[in-house]
Design an enzyme around this catalytic site. Structure first.
Site, PDB file in Angstrom:
ATOM      1  N   GLU A  60       0.851  -1.183   0.000  1.00  0.00           N
ATOM      2  CA  GLU A  60       0.000   0.000   0.000  1.00  0.00           C
ATOM      3  C   GLU A  60       0.893   1.242   0.000  1.00  0.00           C
ATOM      4  O   GLU A  60       1.870   1.242   0.731  1.00  0.00           O
ATOM      5  CB  GLU A  60      -0.914   0.034   1.227  1.00  0.00           C
ATOM      6  N   GLY A 106       2.740   2.484  10.784  1.00  0.00           N
ATOM      7  CA  GLY A 106       2.445   1.728  12.004  1.00  0.00           C
ATOM      8  C   GLY A 106       2.329   0.242  11.737  1.00  0.00           C
ATOM      9  O   GLY A 106       2.991  -0.580  12.360  1.00  0.00           O
ATOM     10  N   ALA A 107       1.491  -0.113  10.784  1.00  0.00           N
ATOM     11  CA  ALA A 107       1.253  -1.521  10.488  1.00  0.00           C
ATOM     12  C   ALA A 107       0.440  -1.616   9.213  1.00  0.00           C
ATOM     13  O   ALA A 107      -0.043  -0.605   8.710  1.00  0.00           O
ATOM     14  CB  ALA A 107       0.494  -2.183  11.636  1.00  0.00           C
ATOM     15  N   MET A 108       0.291  -2.843   8.708  1.00  0.00           N
ATOM     16  CA  MET A 108      -0.397  -3.009   7.430  1.00  0.00           C
ATOM     17  C   MET A 108      -1.300  -4.229   7.461  1.00  0.00           C
ATOM     18  O   MET A 108      -0.897  -5.314   7.859  1.00  0.00           O
ATOM     19  CB  MET A 108       0.664  -3.116   6.320  1.00  0.00           C
ATOM     20  N   GLU A 109      -2.524  -4.020   6.982  1.00  0.00           N
ATOM     21  CA  GLU A 109      -3.597  -5.004   7.137  1.00  0.00           C
ATOM     22  C   GLU A 109      -3.629  -6.080   6.060  1.00  0.00           C
ATOM     23  O   GLU A 109      -4.707  -6.627   5.793  1.00  0.00           O
ATOM     24  CB  GLU A 109      -4.939  -4.254   7.146  1.00  0.00           C
ATOM     25  N   ASN A 110      -2.525  -6.417   5.390  1.00  0.00           N
ATOM     26  CA  ASN A 110      -2.524  -7.432   4.331  1.00  0.00           C
ATOM     27  C   ASN A 110      -3.380  -8.635   4.724  1.00  0.00           C
ATOM     28  O   ASN A 110      -3.323  -9.111   5.847  1.00  0.00           O
ATOM     29  CB  ASN A 110      -1.095  -7.924   4.093  1.00  0.00           C
ATOM     30  N   HIS A 156      -6.982  -2.024  15.031  1.00  0.00           N
ATOM     31  CA  HIS A 156      -7.169  -1.315  13.751  1.00  0.00           C
ATOM     32  C   HIS A 156      -6.927  -2.252  12.565  1.00  0.00           C
ATOM     33  O   HIS A 156      -7.771  -2.363  11.666  1.00  0.00           O
ATOM     34  CB  HIS A 156      -6.206  -0.123  13.701  1.00  0.00           C
ATOM     35  N   GLU A 157      -5.803  -2.934  12.572  1.00  0.00           N
ATOM     36  CA  GLU A 157      -5.482  -3.793  11.418  1.00  0.00           C
ATOM     37  C   GLU A 157      -6.472  -4.956  11.344  1.00  0.00           C
ATOM     38  O   GLU A 157      -6.890  -5.354  10.265  1.00  0.00           O
ATOM     39  CB  GLU A 157      -4.037  -4.313  11.492  1.00  0.00           C
ATOM     40  N   GLU A 208     -10.204   4.053   5.954  1.00  0.00           N
ATOM     41  CA  GLU A 208      -9.412   4.510   7.106  1.00  0.00           C
ATOM     42  C   GLU A 208     -10.251   5.275   8.136  1.00  0.00           C
ATOM     43  O   GLU A 208     -10.125   5.042   9.332  1.00  0.00           O
ATOM     44  CB  GLU A 208      -8.208   5.329   6.646  1.00  0.00           C
TER      45      GLU A 208
HETATM   46  N1  0A1 Z   1      -3.288   0.833   5.741  1.00  0.00           N
HETATM   47  C1  0A1 Z   1      -2.380   0.992   6.835  1.00  0.00           C
HETATM   48  C2  0A1 Z   1      -1.486   2.148   6.717  1.00  0.00           C
HETATM   49  C3  0A1 Z   1      -0.319   2.023   5.810  1.00  0.00           C
HETATM   50  C4  0A1 Z   1      -0.248   2.815   4.697  1.00  0.00           C
HETATM   51  C5  0A1 Z   1       0.881   2.832   3.906  1.00  0.00           C
HETATM   52  C6  0A1 Z   1       1.923   2.026   4.288  1.00  0.00           C
HETATM   53  O1  0A1 Z   1       3.088   2.021   3.588  1.00  0.00           O
HETATM   54  C7  0A1 Z   1       3.326   2.941   2.629  1.00  0.00           C
HETATM   55  C8  0A1 Z   1       1.862   1.224   5.387  1.00  0.00           C
HETATM   56  C9  0A1 Z   1       0.723   1.222   6.144  1.00  0.00           C
HETATM   57  C10 0A1 Z   1      -3.206   1.257   8.073  1.00  0.00           C
HETATM   58  O2  0A1 Z   1      -4.153   2.032   8.011  1.00  0.00           O
HETATM   59  O3  0A1 Z   1      -2.887   0.738   9.108  1.00  0.00           O
HETATM   60 ZN    ZN Z   2      -5.891   1.678   8.476  1.00  0.00          ZN
END
Ligand code: 0A1
Ligand code: ZN
Length: 856
Positions: free
Chosen positions: A124, A264-268, A300-301, A323
């Site tokens: 992302e 912070g983190a990523m919701e893959n 959140h994730e 978001e």
């Molecule tokens: N979707 C994630 C936030 C996120 C956005 C970009 C990133 O890398 C460029 C990483 C994480 C969230 O809302 O937690």
């Molecule tokens: Zn998010």
């Protein structure tokens, strides 16, 4: 040359091709990772058959290209720095692309990169195009099967989205693992991890009785620090079932903690990747705030699995669709897990101190932006936090039941789709049989609206009339918004709440009348901070003191104290000889004496900070404001030292006896400490707090005040702290942050030393933020030094960082572009540095977009 061409929401077009399945075969190697990507592609029914297929791709070497199994003739495709274009495509076909990428050289941390010894990915917003050529946009959703090959000793765990369907050993010590994700997803939710970790395992049984395996992967030796996050995950899963009726959908949920991460983190899907800061926590090394944040980010994730993954965004302008809604959900979760008032006040403090500034600054944008150069610049407080406030207003207007009806409708309509904010609003409106046309203006307006209220009580008729007026933020224009304004009417004598509810302000000016009031009530407005606006409602000290004690709403009780403080600080700021009025000193004593939860009291006695005050004053001279803040604090201490000291000791005793929730008493104890260290010697107590503390909350607070007040004990404590924690990366971030906040004239020499410190690395985003970000945000005295040296130092670091990691550089430039609110000479000094940056050759689109906006 960097491309600064913006993209516009109004230009959205559906993709002419859809990618239905993606089969990835990835052979990991530090410098030459091979990616073979086989896709089934169909042309969209409406698209012209001559429409070429234009795939996004960057930082890759194309090795081979096959259409329906046949190598593609060079005349059929074209490849440049940004894309791969294929002409004369049939209506449906299989395309196979082989590329090479270099994870080790990837310091931007987008696409495939290395964090420590592990491979990981971040896709992302537009990182998948650094892994393979692709239609890198969220409305292209496919089913993924991912095969990973790597050395088995070095990378015993090979992870990707979905369920594991194959695992076997290969020749030369390598192994292969294949994953299949049965849910369609956009490529930004793709993830891959390979490494050697410690694994914490548990399970969760869903409300319908399905068992889900929970796996948390952390660096070796950190298992004990992962237990809290595991509990937070189980709590999140249970909460989403209980409150939203939403159940997890795969058989496995994995979280991997890495030290190198931009956000912070990523919701893959099924494989979250986290900044280790939001996973690892134990009492010795993490503060109470860290624990709070771990739980909130895990929530959140997890909540994204429905709001983001099952239903995703049509395009990136719709980012707040997932978001804003998911932040609202995590805020509600935190409120349920802690004290709702305290949680709400923390949300509002963040919004006011940072989002209001963004909304008044050069990068101001609606929660649904209309124009974007670099998408990574739009992961903002506006999209996230103001976006959540907009969802909260809907919740306030529709009520919990109506809101949940709307959520059910939204999911029923759009599960499995990529949709827009308008689709969300339409589902909410339909489910509640209401019109949300006016409400939806919140998605396109810019800036913090102003609301002005006056009240008029007519003793003869017993009626109270509130006249409420709304205005767009200065320089903005838009039709009147629908603004929910929570209120309470308090009886003067009994202090009881006579009325409460929510007023719907829909016009520019509107009157609300309350009849049959046999006395003039004290009016409380904007209860719960019911809308993200600036309220102007003048109330006398007596009224504010009544509200401070008697309002039902906790936010309003806190806000009343903050208004008193802000007004007082403004007097200190305007008049150098101003000193504390007795009434305020008494009010402060009342706050200290009140029987309220310690965490709440801690917030009540915490003064508005530098950033928040710049929002309330005009043409701010930074040093004058800092001076006002410290004189005010010193005067409060002067009047109430005995009480503060007693409270500090009382908290200490509660903590030693283990009574009640430790976190509340620690917060209050540290809030008292902030006062007690002003002016007079508190060296012995600070040293004692530092040495006795068995938890990081108290230890770091002691070190922090010792640093910011230049206490004699600082050097010794600082050395001790470093010696004890030098091998703990997250604690070292805290240490660097503290060094950046020391307020003395040696600061710039010290900062140079820290940049060359063996533990410092520009490549690690947490470390760069700890040093550079902390200086710019938490050391206003030297950042805003009249010589401009603070701005120069930040500028120098931005230049270096931009070449390594533009995304992080772009976040750290924020304090330099938010010049509004300061005196014009200050703004001029700041702008000179921006001009210097603008003239450099190779700046990234990330910082370029911001500088250009700031210098128009
Ligand atoms: N979707 C994630 C936030 C996120 C956005 C970009 C990133 O890398 C460029 C990483 C994480 C969230 O809302 O937690
Ligand atoms: Zn998010």
């Amino acid at each position: 040359m960097t491309d600064f061409t913006p993209r516009f929401l109004k230009d959205y077009q559906p993709a002419p091709y859809q990618i239905h399945t993606v089969d990835l075969y990835i052979e990991l190697d530090d410098e030459r990772t091979l990616v073979r990507n086989q896709m089934q592609i169909k042309r969209h029914g409406d698209a012209d058959e001559n429409e070429p297929l234009v795939l996004d791709g960057q930082h890759m070497e194309l090795q081979g290209l096959w259409l329906n199994g046949e190598a593609l003739n060079a005349s059929r495709y074209q490849c440049d720095e940004q894309s791969l274009t294929i002409t004369h495509c049939p209506q449906a076909f299989t395309l196979t692309i082989e590329t090479l990428v270099n994870p080790k050289a990837n310091t931007a941390l987008e696409g495939i990169y290395k964090s420590g010894g592990a491979f990981c990915t971040q896709c992302e917003a537009e990182g998948f195009r650094r892994i393979s050529y692709f239609l890198d946009r969220p409305d292209v959703m496919a089913i993924y099967t991912t095969t990973i090959v790597a050395d088995k000793d070095k990378y015993p765990y090979l992870l990707a989205n979905g369920n594991c369907i194959e695992r076997r050993d290969l020749e030369r010590g390598r192994h292969l693992v294949t994953w299949h994700d049965p849910f369609q997803k956009p490529c930004y939710l793709f993830a891959l991890v390979a490494g050697d970790f410690d694994l914490l395992e548990d399970r969760f049984v869903t409300q319908s009785g399905r068992e889900v395996a929970l796996q948390l992967f952390v660096d070796k030796g950190n298992l004990d620090k992962a237990r809290f996050a595991m509990q937070a995950l189980q709590d999140s899963m249970a909460w989403d079932e209980r409150v939203f009726g939403l159940e997890y959908d795969l058989d496995i949920y994995m979280i991997v903690a890495v030290d190198f991460f931009n956000m912070g983190a990523m919701e893959n899907k099924g494989l979250n990747i986290f900044n280790s800061k939001f996973v690892l926590a134990d009492q010795r090394s993490a503060t109470d705030d860290d624990f709070f944040n771990v739980q909130a980010v895990i929530g959140h994730e997890y909540f994204h699995n429905w709001t983001g993954n099952r239903i995703t965004c049509r395009d990136w302008f719709q980012l707040s669709l997932k978001e804003g809604l998911t932040v609202f959900r995590d805020q509600q979760f935190s409120a349920d897990m802690h004290q709702p008032d305290v949680t709400r006040i923390s949300n509002v403090r963040l919004l006011r101190a940072q989002q209001f500034a963004e909304d008044a600054g050069p990068m101001a944008h609606p929660i649904r932006p209309e124009k974007v150069v670099e998408m990574n610049n739009f992961y903002t407080l506006t999209v996230y936090e103001k976006g959540a406030e907009v969802i909260r207003m809907l919740h306030t207007l529709l009520g919990e039941q109506g809101f949940q009806r709307g959520m059910k409708e939204y999911i029923a309509r759009h599960d499995g789709q990529a949709v827009t904010c308008d689709d969300f609003i339409a589902a909410m409106a339909a489910a509640n049989d209401t019109d949300l046309q006016q409400f939806s203006l919140w998605y396109s307006q810019v800036g913090t609206p102003q609301v002005e209220a006056t009240s008029n009580y007519d003793a003869n008729s017993g009626s109270l009339t509130l006249t409420v007026e709304q205005r767009p933020a200065s320089g903005q224009q838009h039709p009147p918004l629908l603004i929910p304004i929570g209120y309470e009417l308090l009886a003067q004598d009994s202090k009881k709440v006579m009325h409460k509810g929510v007023l719907s302000l829909t016009q520019t000016t509107q009157q609300f009348t309350f009849e049959q009031l046999n006395e003039q009530p004290v009016v409380v407005l904007l209860t719960g901070f019911s809308a993200p606006v600036k309220l102007h409602f003048s109330q006398c000290e007596d009224e504010l003191m009544t509200i401070m004690v008697h309002a039902d709403d906790g936010f309003s009780r806190w806000e009343a104290t903050q208004i008193l403080f802000r007004q007082c600080i403004a007097h200190y700021y305007q008049d150098e000889s101003f000193s504390l009025a007795d009434s305020l000193s008494r009010a402060f004593a009342d706050i200290l004496d009140a029987e309220v939860e310690p965490a709440f009291k801690a917030l009540q006695i915490t003064l508005p900070g530098f950033a928040e005050m710049t929002e309330f004053l005009q043409d701010v001279e930074p040093q004058q404001l800092l001076n006002a803040l410290s004189r005010f604090k010193l005067d409060l201490l002067g009047k109430q030292q005995a009480k503060l000291q007693a409270m500090y000791q009382a908290c200490d005793q509660k903590l030693q006896s283990g009574e009640g929730h430790g976190a509340g008493y620690r917060a209050l104890k540290n809030a008292c400490l902030e006062y007690l260290v002003q002016g007079q010697s508190f060296d012995t107590e600070v040293t004692a707090q530092y040495q006795k503390a068995s938890n990081m909350t108290e230890k770091i607070a002691a070190l922090q005040v010792a640093a910011s007040e230049n206490l004699p004990c600082f050097e010794a404590l600082n050395r001790d702290f470093f010696a004890q924690w030098q091998d703990d990366s997250l604690v070292m971030d805290k240490w660097f942050s503290i060094q950046a906040r020391i307020e003395d004239d040696a600061v710039f020499e010290r900062l140079e030393g820290l940049l060359n410190h063996p533990k410092f690395s520009m490549r690690n985003p947490n470390r760069a933020r700890a040093l550079i970000g902390s200086f710019a945000v938490h050391n206003p005295k030297y950042f805003h030094h009249a010589s401009g040296r603070g701005y120069d130092w930040l500028t120098d670091q931005i230049v270096k960082l931009d070449a390594i990691n533009p995304q992080v550089a772009s976040r750290l430039i924020t304090p330099l572009i938010q010049t509004q609110g300061f005196a014009s000479s200050v703004q001029e000094t700041m702008r000179k540095r921006l001009q210097r940056l603008q003239q450099l050759d190779d700046i990234s689109a990330d910082i370029g977009e911001k500088i250009n906006a700031a210098l128009v």
